[in-house]
Motif scaffolding. Structure first.
Motif: not given
Length: 357
Positions: A232-246, A317-318, A349-357
């Protein structure tokens, strides 16, 4: 491709095996269709085979091995099933979002709209593209189901895996319905409503569902509670990052336009925070622009600036960092799980929160 006891996000061998299998499966599947069904299935397969990170397929495969599975055919089918599910959901999501591109090419409904135009077909090409893409998406989901049913494994394992897949997809669809509702509601949704969507739409199908599918196919009853919390937490972090990248990313890297979410009026954590912290003048710009599919680049750039000025980007980001930390805490208390797999999940977890695409 036998299991070697190694887990890695950047496992080139397994990634190559997944891609090779998908290419062969898509080729065989397309040969079953003629006439009016041929082009829609081709559009589905084009989206399927464009690449992407294969994150969900890899997770299903790795989870299968981590939970004691050793049959490489089952591992490959686990990945295949979830990549078909992924394409099914992406095609429907692109229709809902009115997105014209996906993974660097036209989205399925736009491919089929172009086909109708080129063939000078009767009727509305936009409608044709939309309904045929929907049909292709549903066909892809049924294909995923039949692939799972065709596995030569104990029927009780098949039933458990099938139940897990569909229960989790039902949660994802609930998240999608709430996401669409949030976009059109007259009231600005609160943070709880946004997190509800992050959890049910994104976390379930991005992390939890593929991990649980792999676990079930290996004979487990489901996911350990610590892995569910992690998911749940990794998935939420993934989507927040995804929306920011988007919104702030590089189109050449993401394969989608950075104005798409603004044109759609997507109610992300970024937008929710900005709307609740904007000045009256900033709020007027946001409300006039969000959901306006004709908003030009300079106006969309003004929206991005408001996201920066209100602190929305920093806040997102926070929140992503908080979810990341909670995910890692869950792994700290996980027990009875392959330590190499735990290390893989930390890397993920490190990968999904620090990715650029």
């Amino acid at each position: 491709m036998t299991f070697d006891g190694h887990f890695s996000v950047s496992d080139v061998t397994r990634l190559g095996a997944i891609n090779t299998d998908l290419e062969a499966t898509a080729t065989n599947w397309q040969s079953e269709f003629e006439g009016g069904g041929k082009q829609p299935i081709a559009a589905f397969c084009e989206v399927l085979l464009r690449g992407g990170k294969r994150l969900r397929g890899m997770l299903a495969m790795q989870s299968y091995y981590a939970h004691g599975g050793r049959d490489e055919k089952v591992a490959i089918v686990a990945a295949r099933v979830f990549e078909f599910v992924q394409a099914y959901l992406l095609i429907l999501d692109d229709i809902a979002d009115r997105s014209e591109t996906r993974r660097g090419g036209l989205s399925a409904h736009k491919l089929l709209e172009s086909y109708a135009l080129n063939e000078a077909m009767k009727g509305d090409p936009v409608h044709y593209g939309t309904v045929q893409a929907m049909n292709a998406a549903v066909a892809g989901m049924h294909k995923a189901t039949t692939e799972l049913l065709a596995l030569d494994i104990d029927s009780s394992i098949t039933r458990r895996a099938m139940r897990s897949l569909h229960d989790n997809l039902a949660v994802t669809i609930d998240g999608q319905m709430n996401d669409i509702f949030n976009e059109v509601s007259r009231e600005i949704p609160n943070q709880q409503a946004i997190e509800h969507v992050l959890t049910r739409k994104s976390a379930y199908y991005t992390i939890l569902s593929p991990l649980e599918l792999g676990a079930c196919l290996a004979g487990a009853d489901g996911l350990d509670s610590s892995l569910r919390t992690y998911s749940i937490h990794t998935g939420c972090a993934f989507q927040i990052t995804d929306d920011t990248i988007g919104t702030f990313g590089d189109k050449d890297q993401t394969g989608k336009g950075t104005n798409d979410d603004i044109h759609e009026g997507k109610m992300t954590l970024l937008i929710q925070y900005a709307l609740t912290h904007a000045s009256p003048a900033q709020k007027d710009i946001l409300e006039a622009t969000l959901g306006d599919s004709t908003a030009p680049d300079d106006v969309c750039s003004a929206v991005r600036q408001i996201l920066l000025d209100t602190g929305a980007k920093d806040y997102a980001a926070s929140r992503s960092l908080w979810h990341e930390q909670e995910a890692l805490k869950a792994l700290d208390i996980a027990s009875g799980i392959d330590s190499a797999f735990i290390d893989f999940l930390r890397e993920l977890t490190d990968y999904v929160t620090k990715r650029k695409s």
